[in-house]
Write a protein that holds these residues in place. Structure first.
Motif, PDB file in Angstrom:
ATOM      1  N   VAL A  63       0.861  -1.178   0.000  1.00  0.00           N
ATOM      2  CA  VAL A  63       0.000   0.000   0.000  1.00  0.00           C
ATOM      3  C   VAL A  63       0.906   1.238   0.000  1.00  0.00           C
ATOM      4  O   VAL A  63       1.729   1.422   0.908  1.00  0.00           O
ATOM      5  N   HIS A  64       0.750   2.067  -1.036  1.00  0.00           N
ATOM      6  CA  HIS A  64       1.622   3.252  -1.152  1.00  0.00           C
ATOM      7  C   HIS A  64       1.068   4.433  -0.379  1.00  0.00           C
ATOM      8  O   HIS A  64       1.766   5.079   0.394  1.00  0.00           O
ATOM      9  N   ASP A  65      -0.206   4.724  -0.589  1.00  0.00           N
ATOM     10  CA  ASP A  65      -0.816   5.841   0.124  1.00  0.00           C
ATOM     11  C   ASP A  65      -2.311   5.613   0.254  1.00  0.00           C
ATOM     12  O   ASP A  65      -2.897   4.774  -0.444  1.00  0.00           O
ATOM     13  N   ILE A  66      -2.904   6.360   1.191  1.00  0.00           N
ATOM     14  CA  ILE A  66      -4.345   6.264   1.461  1.00  0.00           C
ATOM     15  C   ILE A  66      -4.884   7.685   1.496  1.00  0.00           C
ATOM     16  O   ILE A  66      -4.366   8.552   2.222  1.00  0.00           O
ATOM     17  N   GLN A  67      -5.937   7.937   0.715  1.00  0.00           N
ATOM     18  CA  GLN A  67      -6.539   9.267   0.648  1.00  0.00           C
ATOM     19  C   GLN A  67      -8.054   9.147   0.727  1.00  0.00           C
ATOM     20  O   GLN A  67      -8.641   8.214   0.183  1.00  0.00           O
ATOM     21  N   TYR A  68      -8.655  10.105   1.402  1.00  0.00           N
ATOM     22  CA  TYR A  68     -10.113  10.157   1.471  1.00  0.00           C
ATOM     23  C   TYR A  68     -10.644  10.812   0.205  1.00  0.00           C
ATOM     24  O   TYR A  68     -10.128  11.841  -0.256  1.00  0.00           O
TER      25      TYR A  68
END
Length: 305
Positions: A63-68
């Protein structure tokens, strides 16, 4: 080279090492070509960056990044980096799985029947899979909620049973019974140790006596004995036949009614004679102390004639 330049170059090198080291620890290889995809979730269940991504149990990315997704409230976009050779068939989706220890990972469910593949930076459908904890929360907890009142009732019954004086008395009786059994077992051991050899000796002597009797019986002439028994039975049969015939006194007595009747009449006359003798002995016996013989008186009935 001036000292300030050397210090600057060392600082830049340290920053590069720190940058590449942090990414390496995150599992990001900056020198390895990778594919980049997005996954749309409504609930990521605590998924964090650098979490592993698995396909068929093998890690194929992170998982590289998490954004809403502010344009679509309630959605979270997760960016994942895949290996360059990893191609995702169309129709595949990703799941977030919560393991027993609470760790969260992403698992790709590949549509192996598809012959086409998603393009890089496409968005995959994300689904929630609570895993073992979710299954326990869904199935086990309601059952536990139903079982707990029954367990409480069982524990209360168990407490009442343990506090019942009858249980203590029963245990005491069991202890006494165990002591009695131990005493009985000791008595049996003593009997086996002391009395059994004597009994065995008596049995041996009895066996020897039976053997002696058997040897004596072996010498008996059974044929001669049986012949004597047969002869005796033959004599008894002849005697019985004679008793059944009328050519002898015993046969007449047993089989001739007239002979029996005459004997009965004779016995009756003898009884009458004895009775008359007892009543009138002078008619039959005359006895005088001086030898004087009295003249018999005449019968009055004769004189009247």
């Amino acid at each position: 080279m001036r000292k300030e330049v050397k210090i600057g170059l060392a600082g830049i090198a340290a920053l590069l090492v720190l940058f590449f080291g942090i990414n390496y620890l995150k599992g990001i290889n900056l020198f390895k070509p990778e594919r980049y995809y997005f996954v749309d979730f409504t609930d990521i269940n605590g998924l964090a960056p650098s979490s592993p991504v698995f396909a068929n149990g093998l890690q194929v990315g992170i998982v590289h990044d998490i954004q809403y997704d502010y344009d679509h409230p309630g959605h979270v976009i997760v960016g994942v980096e895949m290996e360059q050779n990893m191609r995702i068939p169309t129709g595949s989706h990703a799941e977030i799985i919560t393991e027993m220890l609470g760790t969260v990972k992403m698992n790709l469910v590949l549509n192996l029947e598809s012959t086409t593949y998603c393009a890089e930076r496409d968005t995959l459908e994300g689904r929630a899979n609570a895993g073992i904890m979710g299954a326990a929360e869904k199935d086990l907890l309601p059952k536990l909620a139903q079982i707990l009142p029954k367990v409480d009732s069982v524990m209360a019954s168990l407490n009442r049973l343990l506090s019942d004086p009858a249980l203590t008395q029963t245990l005491h009786n069991a202890e006494q019974l165990t002591a009695s059994l131990n005493s009985t077992a000791q008595g049996l051991n003593n009997m086996v140790r002391n009395d059994l050899p004597k009994l065995t000796g008596n049995v041996t002597a009895l066996t020897e006596n039976l053997k002696t009797i058997s040897d004596n019986l072996k010498d008996v002439d059974y044929a001669a004995t049986l012949n004597q028994v047969d002869s005796t039975l033959q004599n008894v049969r002849l005697l019985t036949e004679k008793l059944n015939r009328k050519d002898n006194s015993m046969g007449l007595l047993l089989n001739d009614p007239a002979f029996y009747n005459n004997l009965s009449a004779t016995a009756a006359n003898a009884a009458t004679l004895l009775e008359d003798l007892q009543k009138h002995p002078k008619r039959y016996v005359h006895f005088s102390l001086f030898g004087k013989k009295e003249r018999p008186q005449a019968d009055p009935s004769i004189q009247s004639k």
